[in-house]
Design a protein around this motif. Structure first.
Motif, PDB file in Angstrom:
ATOM      1  N   CYS A 329     -44.860 -28.298 -34.182  1.00  0.00           N
ATOM      2  CA  CYS A 329     -45.527 -27.005 -33.940  1.00  0.00           C
ATOM      3  C   CYS A 329     -46.049 -26.933 -32.511  1.00  0.00           C
ATOM      4  CB  CYS A 329     -46.684 -26.792 -34.925  1.00  0.00           C
ATOM      5  SG  CYS A 329     -46.130 -26.628 -36.628  1.00  0.00           S
ATOM      6  N   GLU A 333     -44.700 -23.997 -30.031  1.00  0.00           N
ATOM      7  CA  GLU A 333     -45.639 -22.871 -29.857  1.00  0.00           C
ATOM      8  C   GLU A 333     -46.555 -23.155 -28.672  1.00  0.00           C
ATOM      9  OE1 GLU A 333     -47.402 -19.836 -29.800  1.00  0.00           O
ATOM     10  OE2 GLU A 333     -46.385 -19.721 -31.760  1.00  0.00           O
ATOM     11  N   ALA A 339     -50.318 -22.891 -32.947  1.00  0.00           N
ATOM     12  CA  ALA A 339     -49.599 -24.103 -33.379  1.00  0.00           C
ATOM     13  C   ALA A 339     -50.358 -24.802 -34.513  1.00  0.00           C
ATOM     14  CB  ALA A 339     -49.425 -25.052 -32.191  1.00  0.00           C
TER      15      ALA A 339
END
Ligand SMILES: Cc1cc2nc3c(=O)[nH]c(=O)nc-3n(C[C@H](O)[C@H](O)[C@H](O)COP(=O)(O)OP(=O)(O)OC[C@H]3O[C@@H](n4cnc5c(N)ncnc54)[C@H](O)[C@@H]3O)c2cc1C
Length: 413
Positions: A329, A333, A339
């Motif tokens: 994540c 992101e 995230a």
């Protein structure tokens, strides 16, 4: 981006390694003044060894671990209920490692220091809390030795990996209270013993009401006679327990009676227990799943996020799966807040399911079924007690919940 990792246990060090591999700078802060090989055995299932292999650690782990080949379930009379292959022997692409927690932590620590630099692992830093604003998170620390405050540390995000008594979790959930005792107390130890069964068998035997035992080797050929270091966990239903402290010494006299007549042709259990180098006592505790882990720039991981009773070999494994999801994540992101939210979306529900399944239906539900159906008596023919299909369904059902069934792993999830 600079991530503050709080806690250099299994989750924190794995996270440090994965962040470093992804090119995301981090620092790991550990309360203990030095990382010492504390604890006994841990089992790493293929979903976790896959992540550790992706971090380039399989060879280092294989040197110090035992690669499990089979799992066997027995009743307390030593009669075999169910046997199945494990790890690579079962056709997985990754091994199942049985390992001393200290060896696992040392492999992770050494790799982290070698790759990221010793200055990025700070010991003797005890986290006491955090604050955050629109631009940064500030984590507060005290010197573990003196109790004096240390300089606050600023980062883009902070991850609480400080285990079951996490101060970050306490700050987020001040009214939550102490971990919940499940009614089972555990004594754990390691004995130097000659190989039994395949020499790499994970054994579960008995049942909680009268005494359950988990036994598996965690280090091979430790002396000239070819002995192994054998990890064992005795679990007994009892209202008596004390707060979980990983270093609390236990006493053989408090539990040996339950196993006094467990003398099987493959293992003299009371002699093996009495030979233990160390005995530790822990209550089986967990916490109800939380509704949220991520609050702005702060999140939780591993036992700090989802403490579970250790009945499915998943405590370390789920922490390591959290690591994989969180770093994915953070890589994808750019906004750290988004995230952390995505990480929570991916991991909160699956880990909550493992926590709840470990309470009611972990793999040792196989032992419970046989205990109940036989009235805790020896059986003549296991097939008349429980069918092979039912046994397989109990075992495979847990694999799906915990995410290490072959289909899930083959799909790359
Ligand atoms: C000393 C110890 C021994 C263990 N022994 C076993 C075992 O024998 N078998 C088993 O199955 N599991 C054991 N566990 C638990 C097991 O490691 C975890 O269940 C699992 O691996 C999840 O890892 P984690 O990183 O979330 O938590 P942990 O591995 O518990 O790591 C948490 C880390 O955070 C540190 N920490 C705690 N408070 C603070 C603070 N305020 N500030 C900074 N750092 C902090 C701890 O010292 C520890 O290093 C042990 C844990 C510990 C801490």
């Amino acid at each position: 981006m600079e991530v503050i990792v709080v806690g250099a246990g299994i989750g924190g060090l794995s996270l440090g390694l994965a962040l470093h591999q992804a090119g995301i700078p981090c620092r790991v802060y550990e309360a203990a003044p030095a990382i010492k090989p504390i604890g006994v055995g841990i089992s790493l299932l293929p979903h976790a060894t896959r992540v550790l292999s992706e971090l380039g650690l399989e060879e280092a782990l294989a040197r110090v671990a035992v690669s499990a080949v089979e799992s066997c379930f027995f009743n307390r009379f030593g009669q075999l209920i169910w046997r199945e292959k494990l790890g690579r022997a079962a056709g997985y692409d990754w091994p199942q490692f049985q390992i001393h927690r200290g060896d696992l932590q040392s492999v992770l620590r050494d790799a982290f220091i070698r790759r990221a630099g010793a200055e990025r692992l700070l010991t003797g830093w005890r986290c006491t809390g955090f604050a955050q604003d629109a631009d940064k998170v500030t984590v507060e620390f005290a010197d573990t030795g003196t109790g004096e405050p240390l300089p606050p540390q600023h980062g883009t995000a902070a991850v609480g990996c400080e285990g079951i008594h996490s101060p970050i979790r306490k700050q987020l959930y001040p009214a939550e209270g102490e971990p919940h005792y499940t009614g089972y107390n555990m004594w754990r130890g390691v004995s130097r013993w000659l190989p039994f069964l395949s020499g790499a068998t994970f054994v579960r035997a008995g049942w909680l009401a009268t005494g359950k035992l988990v036994i598996y080797p965690i280090r091979d050929r430790i002396d000239a006679e070819g002995r192994q270091l054998v990890n064992w966990v005795a679990e007994i239903e009892t209202p008596h327990h004390q707060r979980r402290d990983w270093n609390r010494p236990g006493r053989l006299a408090d539990f040996i009676r339950a196993y006094a007549d467990w003398r099987f042709d493959w293992l003299d259990v009371p002699a093996m227990l009495a030979a233990s180098d160390v005995i530790l006592e822990f209550p089986m505790v967990d916490q109800d799943p939380l509704p949220r882990w991520s609050f702005g720039r702060v999140t939780l991981l591993g036992d700090a996020a989802h403490p579970m009773v250790p009945r499915g070999s998943n405590g370390a494994g789920q922490a390591i799966l959290d690591v994989r999801a969180l770093v994915d994540c953070l890589r994808k992101e750019r906004d750290p807040i988004a995230a952390l939210q995505e990480y929570e979306r991916l991991r909160l529900a699956p880990t909550a399911k493992v926590v709840l399944t470990n309470r009611q239906n972990p793999p040792d539900a196989i032992l419970r079924e046989v205990y109940l159906r036989t009235g805790d008596q020896p059986f003549d023919d296991i097939d008349r007690v429980i069918s092979r299909d039912e046994l397989r369904a109990l075992s495979d059902g847990y694999k799906r919940v915990a995410g290490y069934d072959k289909e899930t792993l083959a799909a790359g999830r």
